[in-house]
Design a protein around this motif. Structure first.
Motif, PDB file in Angstrom:
ATOM      1  N   LEU A  26      90.047  -7.565 -41.520  1.00 18.88           N
ATOM      2  CA  LEU A  26      90.757  -6.684 -40.589  1.00 18.88           C
ATOM      3  C   LEU A  26      91.546  -7.512 -39.571  1.00 18.88           C
ATOM      4  CD1 LEU A  26      91.306  -3.780 -39.768  1.00 18.88           C
ATOM      5  CD2 LEU A  26      89.245  -3.844 -38.341  1.00 18.88           C
ATOM      6  N   ILE A  29      94.641  -8.584 -41.261  1.00 16.45           N
ATOM      7  CA  ILE A  29      95.605  -7.471 -41.323  1.00 16.45           C
ATOM      8  C   ILE A  29      96.271  -7.282 -39.960  1.00 16.45           C
ATOM      9  CG2 ILE A  29      95.770  -4.941 -41.523  1.00 16.45           C
ATOM     10  CD1 ILE A  29      95.488  -6.018 -44.216  1.00 16.45           C
ATOM     11  N   GLN A  30      95.451  -7.349 -38.902  1.00 11.07           N
ATOM     12  CA  GLN A  30      96.001  -7.183 -37.553  1.00 11.07           C
ATOM     13  C   GLN A  30      97.035  -8.258 -37.246  1.00 11.07           C
ATOM     14  OE1 GLN A  30      92.335  -7.104 -35.321  1.00 11.07           O
ATOM     15  NE2 GLN A  30      92.163  -4.865 -35.470  1.00 11.07           N
ATOM     16  N   ARG A  32      99.028  -9.316 -39.374  1.00  9.56           N
ATOM     17  CA  ARG A  32     100.117  -9.020 -40.309  1.00  9.56           C
ATOM     18  C   ARG A  32     100.102  -9.909 -41.556  1.00  9.56           C
ATOM     19  NH1 ARG A  32     103.516  -5.639 -37.547  1.00  9.56           N
ATOM     20  NH2 ARG A  32     103.235  -5.620 -35.305  1.00  9.56           N
TER      21      ARG A  32
ATOM     22  N   ARG B  60      98.689  -1.652 -42.688  1.00  5.49           N
ATOM     23  CA  ARG B  60      99.132  -1.814 -41.301  1.00  5.49           C
ATOM     24  C   ARG B  60     100.419  -1.027 -41.098  1.00  5.49           C
ATOM     25  NH1 ARG B  60     100.706  -4.227 -36.737  1.00  5.49           N
ATOM     26  NH2 ARG B  60      99.291  -5.673 -35.686  1.00  5.49           N
ATOM     27  N   ASP B  61     100.533  -0.399 -39.930  1.00  5.86           N
ATOM     28  CA  ASP B  61     101.785   0.267 -39.533  1.00  5.86           C
ATOM     29  C   ASP B  61     102.310   1.213 -40.618  1.00  5.86           C
ATOM     30  OD1 ASP B  61     101.862  -1.017 -37.036  1.00  5.86           O
ATOM     31  OD2 ASP B  61     102.775  -2.799 -37.926  1.00  5.86           O
ATOM     32  N   THR B  97      97.412  -0.722 -36.063  1.00  8.30           N
ATOM     33  CA  THR B  97      97.179  -2.167 -35.970  1.00  8.30           C
ATOM     34  C   THR B  97      96.404  -2.721 -37.155  1.00  8.30           C
ATOM     35  OG1 THR B  97      95.203  -1.742 -34.675  1.00  8.30           O
ATOM     36  CG2 THR B  97      97.217  -2.238 -33.444  1.00  8.30           C
ATOM     37  N   GLY B  98      95.826  -1.834 -37.969  1.00  8.15           N
ATOM     38  CA  GLY B  98      95.177  -2.323 -39.180  1.00  8.15           C
ATOM     39  C   GLY B  98      93.939  -1.525 -39.551  1.00  8.15           C
ATOM     40  N   GLU B 124     105.229   0.535 -34.029  1.00 11.51           N
ATOM     41  CA  GLU B 124     104.207  -0.341 -34.595  1.00 11.51           C
ATOM     42  C   GLU B 124     103.045  -0.488 -33.614  1.00 11.51           C
ATOM     43  OE1 GLU B 124     106.101  -4.007 -35.722  1.00 11.51           O
ATOM     44  OE2 GLU B 124     106.940  -3.113 -37.547  1.00 11.51           O
ATOM     45  N   ASP B 125     101.971  -1.083 -34.104  1.00 12.27           N
ATOM     46  CA  ASP B 125     100.800  -1.419 -33.268  1.00 12.27           C
ATOM     47  C   ASP B 125     100.135  -0.202 -32.635  1.00 12.27           C
ATOM     48  OD1 ASP B 125     101.050  -4.177 -33.795  1.00 12.27           O
ATOM     49  OD2 ASP B 125     102.546  -4.392 -32.217  1.00 12.27           O
TER      50      ASP B 125
END
Lengths: 171, 235
Positions: A26, A29-30, A32, B60-61, B97-98, B124-125
């Motif tokens: 995770l 992933i955070q 990117r 993500r996003d 964020t994931g 995003e985020d």
């Protein structure tokens, strides 16, 4: 598509190391990254697994959720996170096999993490990764929260790999 | 302007447990002519064999909407959500964020057929979140039932998504058309999920999609038989 590929390899029976691996994933992933999660197959006999209802139940789920590492995985990865249980010996050899399964790990980032910060296990993994020509990321100091530390570690190693790639020194 | 995306021209993924048709580029299927429509990025038509499914993987996003047509879809994610989704239910996961999740056919004997839709969020985020709700089948019979939109509504359940987009479902009969008015500057994607649908006189069969731009409105009805559609109203 991200510029950093992260392979998280783990071994888990009860789910504790799986939670560490997921936290590291995770974090990646955070940060990117692209992510692959792989679980090492059990070395125990079916009779041993059958004798533990918790192990058996968790194993059925994990066999559904994850596949074992494939030779293409370490070749794909820029970062290989190796998440290992606190009490582990035979499994370490499994992680080393993953590193040996391809000749292209040199210059990649290895990021060992161990439940309970077991130094004996971590040293074995450091040695194997270093001998494979990998850049070994130091573990984070024990903060008392394994999950938060693993998530942060996942983020940091992605940034590390990204910086190495930008500098032309990485994988 | 109406642009038809024929079912048989979609990308495909075939595994021993999965048959997936990709309206837009996805995974190993990449076609620069079909990278999405407005904020609609992915529309996959998935048939999952009993016991099969997508193992733990990350997002993500992305706003990820799942719509089950047949069977059940078991979901488990890093937010601690663990649910089974069935027909006449909607699941929206905002990856933000994931998120790491896995999704599987909930049955060991029956197949699951579902559509998975990815919509690019406007920011995003974002904080990851999970929404799931059920509605009565009659709510989409001969009417467009709002499944998701940018604003929270209070009269009946719908998911909130982080994009200027609305998603509707409808089950339509041949001789009972309904009208949909398209706002100025808006675009619409119509996906025929089941059966046949007529859109402004154009017949869509199961799996067909239709991009609609610069049109004031749509007349929607069943084709030679009943049909079920998803309609995306997009900026």
């Amino acid at each position: 598509m991200s510029d950093v590929n992260v392979l998280v390899v783990f071994y888990s029976r009860s789910g504790r190391t799986e939670r560490l691996a997921l936290a590291a994933g995770l974090g990646a992933i955070q940060a990117r990254a692209n992510l692959r999660l792989r679980r090492l197959a059990d070395l125990a006999t079916p009779a041993m697994i059958e004798a533990s209802p918790t192990w058996k139940e968790t194993l059925i789920r994990m066999n559904r959720d994850y596949v074992a590492p494939r030779p293409a995985d370490p070749a794909w990865a820029d970062v290989i996170v190796l998440a290992t249980p606190a009490e582990s010996s035979v499994e370490v050899e499994g992680y080393c096999d993953v590193l040996r399964s391809t000749g292209t790990t040199a210059g990649k980032v290895a990021a060992p993490i161990a439940a309970g910060m077991n130094e004996t296990i971590l040293r074995a993994l450091y040695g194997a990764a270093a001998c494979a020509g990998m850049i070994v990321a130091p573990v984070r100091p024990d903060s008392g929260d394994d999950i938060a530390a693993a998530r942060e570690h996942g983020r940091v190693v992605v940034e590390m790999a990204r910086a190495l790639k930008r500098a032309g020194a990485g994988p | 302007m109406l642009t038809l995306r024929k079912a048989e021209e979609r990308g495909q993924t075939r595994l021993d447990w999965l048959t997936s048709y990709h309206t837009f580029s996805f995974g190993g299927y990449s076609d620069p002519r079909h990278m999405g429509f407005r904020a609609l990025r992915v529309l996959n038509d998935d048939r999952v064999a009993p016991g099969g499914g997508f193992g733990a993987h990350g997002h993500r996003d992305m706003e990820i909407l799942s719509y089950v047509l047949e069977g059940g879809l078991a979901h488990r994610d890093s937010m601690g959500e663990k649910h089974v989704l069935g027909p006449n239910e909607v699941q929206v996961m905002s990856a933000g964020t994931g998120v790491i999740h896995g999704e599987f056919n909930a049955s060991s004997t029956e197949p699951t057929h579902f559509l998975q839709i990815w919509i690019i969020p406007s920011a995003e985020d974002l904080e990851p979140s999970y929404q799931q709700f059920a509605y009565a089948p009659g709510e989409k019979l001969g009417a467009l039932r709002l499944l998701a939109g940018p604003d929270r509504i209070t009269d009946r359940p719908a998911a909130v998504i982080h994009q200027d987009a609305k998603v509707y479902a409808a089950r339509l009969r041949p001789a009972e058309p309904i009208e949909y008015s398209i706002g100025s500057g808006r675009h619409v994607w119509v996906q025929c999920a089941v059966g046949e649908i007529d859109v402004n006189g154009l017949r869509l069969k199961e799996g067909d999609g239709l991009a609609v731009s610069e049109e004031p409105g749509l007349t929607l009805g069943g084709g030679s038989r009943d049909g079920e559609l998803l309609l995306f109203d997009l900026a």
